[in-house]
Design a protein around this motif. Structure first.
Motif, short mmCIF file in Angstrom:
data_model
loop_
_atom_site.label_atom_id
_atom_site.label_comp_id
_atom_site.label_asym_id
_atom_site.label_seq_id
_atom_site.Cartn_x
_atom_site.Cartn_y
_atom_site.Cartn_z
N LEU A 98 1.20 15.64 -2.44
CA LEU A 98 1.09 14.63 -1.40
C LEU A 98 -0.15 14.91 -0.56
N GLU A 99 -0.87 13.85 -0.21
CA GLU A 99 -2.06 13.98 0.62
C GLU A 99 -2.01 12.94 1.73
N ALA A 100 -2.39 13.35 2.94
CA ALA A 100 -2.35 12.44 4.09
C ALA A 100 -3.69 12.44 4.81
N ARG A 101 -4.29 11.26 4.95
CA ARG A 101 -5.53 11.14 5.72
C ARG A 101 -5.23 11.12 7.21
N ALA A 102 -4.12 10.52 7.59
CA ALA A 102 -3.65 10.52 8.97
C ALA A 102 -2.25 11.12 8.99
N ASP A 103 -1.73 11.44 10.16
CA ASP A 103 -0.41 12.03 10.27
C ASP A 103 0.61 11.16 9.51
N PHE A 106 11.82 10.63 -6.08
CA PHE A 106 11.14 9.57 -5.34
C PHE A 106 10.75 10.09 -3.97
N ILE A 107 9.81 9.40 -3.34
CA ILE A 107 9.46 9.69 -1.96
C ILE A 107 9.64 8.43 -1.14
N TYR A 108 9.85 8.60 0.16
CA TYR A 108 9.92 7.46 1.07
C TYR A 108 9.06 7.78 2.28
N ALA A 109 7.97 7.03 2.44
CA ALA A 109 7.06 7.22 3.57
C ALA A 109 7.62 6.47 4.78
N TYR A 110 8.19 7.20 5.72
CA TYR A 110 8.83 6.51 6.84
C TYR A 110 7.96 6.47 8.10
N GLN A 111 6.89 7.22 8.09
CA GLN A 111 5.94 7.12 9.20
C GLN A 111 4.54 7.42 8.68
N GLY A 112 3.65 6.46 8.78
CA GLY A 112 2.32 6.63 8.24
C GLY A 112 2.30 6.42 6.74
N THR A 155 9.71 -1.84 -1.97
CA THR A 155 9.91 -2.21 -0.57
C THR A 155 11.39 -2.45 -0.34
N GLY A 156 11.94 -1.86 0.70
CA GLY A 156 13.37 -1.97 0.96
C GLY A 156 13.80 -3.38 1.31
N VAL A 157 15.10 -3.61 1.23
CA VAL A 157 15.70 -4.92 1.48
C VAL A 157 16.43 -4.89 2.82
N PRO A 158 16.02 -5.72 3.80
CA PRO A 158 16.75 -5.76 5.07
C PRO A 158 18.18 -6.24 4.85
N THR A 159 19.14 -5.58 5.48
CA THR A 159 20.54 -5.95 5.33
C THR A 159 21.30 -5.43 6.55
N GLY A 213 -3.65 9.62 -6.36
CA GLY A 213 -4.58 8.52 -6.19
C GLY A 213 -3.97 7.19 -5.78
N GLN A 214 -2.65 7.12 -5.74
CA GLN A 214 -1.95 5.89 -5.36
C GLN A 214 -1.55 5.95 -3.89
N VAL A 215 -1.98 4.97 -3.12
CA VAL A 215 -1.59 4.90 -1.72
C VAL A 215 -0.14 4.42 -1.62
N VAL A 216 0.66 5.15 -0.87
CA VAL A 216 2.05 4.76 -0.60
C VAL A 216 2.10 4.31 0.85
N PRO A 217 2.23 3.01 1.10
CA PRO A 217 2.22 2.51 2.48
C PRO A 217 3.45 2.95 3.26
N GLU A 218 3.36 2.82 4.58
CA GLU A 218 4.48 3.12 5.45
C GLU A 218 5.68 2.23 5.09
N HIS A 219 6.88 2.79 5.21
CA HIS A 219 8.14 2.10 4.93
C HIS A 219 8.23 1.64 3.47
N THR A 220 7.71 2.48 2.59
CA THR A 220 7.71 2.16 1.15
C THR A 220 8.22 3.36 0.36
N MET A 221 9.01 3.10 -0.68
CA MET A 221 9.46 4.13 -1.59
C MET A 221 8.56 4.14 -2.82
N ALA A 222 8.22 5.33 -3.27
CA ALA A 222 7.46 5.48 -4.52
C ALA A 222 8.34 6.23 -5.51
N ILE A 223 8.66 5.59 -6.62
CA ILE A 223 9.38 6.26 -7.70
C ILE A 223 8.37 7.07 -8.50
#
Length: 294
Positions: free
Chosen positions: A246-251, A212-218, A25-29, A224-234
């Motif tokens: 990559l698989e998306a259930r919603a946009d 890495f990926i960064y899910a910036y919308q949705g 999870t990113g760090v606000p700055t 099998g691992q869910v990557v939430p919105e605004h989260t980076m997955a290494i």
């Protein structure tokens, strides 16, 4: 150059997709003259995600969060890649370059031996959103001449898969389409991927490359691992893996970034990234002496 859009991309098969090593999870700055942002790739991850040094995500429709922009500041020893998804940003630098970065466009700047630049919003209201990625340079290129290029949205190559996934290829190659920029030493891959609900997307990755990926919308699912919105997955570096699925259930919209690690020492002092402390001292001295002028 003109953008390339593939109506039906070549069939890409990933046999053993990478898994997710960890979620971040990113760090606000804030940076520049108080621009609010989220630092997704922090300094503590530089070695793990070599050759990438930093990823900032910014996005706000509150002018006070971005209006002051990034006044004149120096860089040495790496490259910056700024990708705008909304808004307008004016770039000027000490090498004489100037360009207006607008929605969907990319600014790629090689600081090399040293450059001073500014990035100032050209709007007083509305949404401003995008990303800035820092890509390291090998020791042999850290004192190279500065370089700069703006790519408007229509100049960026694109892929559209049979599943309706739309991919902007900023760097590297995806589904037979080459990106706007290539780099031999670090071989960066930088994709902006838009997945409609129910879609799947596969991208081959060299086994030795960090990614890495960064899910910036949705949100989306990776092995099998869910990557939430605004989260980076290494993505894990697994010897048998040949890519990512990559698989998306919603946009969903996601950045996929990968590259060949340099495996060199990293010495950083703010906007200077070199290989030794002595080189950092020299960078500071050169900047103070006005040797970044051109």
């Amino acid at each position: 150059m003109s953008a390339t859009t593939a109506g039906a991309s070549p069939v890409v098969t990933v046999v053993q997709p990478r898994t997710v090593e960890r979620l971040v999870t990113g760090v606000p700055t804030s940076d520049g003259a108080g621009v609010k942002l989220t630092r997704v790739l922090t300094q503590s991850l530089q070695r793990r995600l070599d050759p990438f040094l930093m990823l900032d995500a910014f996005g706000s429709d509150r002018a006070e969060d971005y209006i002051a922009g990034f006044p004149d500041h120096p860089h040495r020893g790496f490259e910056t890649v700024t990708y705008m998804i909304a808004g307008r940003l004016l770039h000027r630098d000490s090498a004489g370059n100037e360009g207006l970065l607008e929605s969907g466009g990319v600014q790629w700047m090689t600081a090399g031996r040293g450059v001073i630049h500014s990035e100032i919003p050209q709007q007083e209201d509305g949404l401003m959103a995008g990303f800035q990625l820092w890509l390291n340079l090998p020791a042999s290129d850290k004192m190279s001449a500065p370089w700069y290029r703006d790519f408007a949205a229509h100049e960026l190559p694109r892929v559209r898969t049979a599943a309706g996934v739309e991919v902007t290829v900023i760097a590297g190659e995806s589904h037979g389409v080459g990106g706007a920029v290539t780099r031999t030493a670090t071989a960066p891959l930088y994709l902006d991927i838009h997945l409609p609900a129910g879609a799947q997307f596969e991208q081959p990755l060299a086994v030795e490359h960090n990614a890495f990926i960064y899910a910036y919308q949705g949100q989306l699912t990776v092995a099998g691992q869910v990557v939430p919105e605004h989260t980076m997955a290494i993505l894990a570096n697994e010897a048998a893996s040949d890519g990512v699925r990559l698989e998306a259930r919603a946009d969903a919209r996601v950045l996929l970034v990968a590259g060949r690690p340099l495996g060199e020492p990293i010495a950083q002092y703010g906007p200077f990234v070199m290989n030794t402390e002595q080189e950092i001292y020299q960078a500071v001295a050169d900047y103070r002496a006005g040797r970044f002028a051109a």
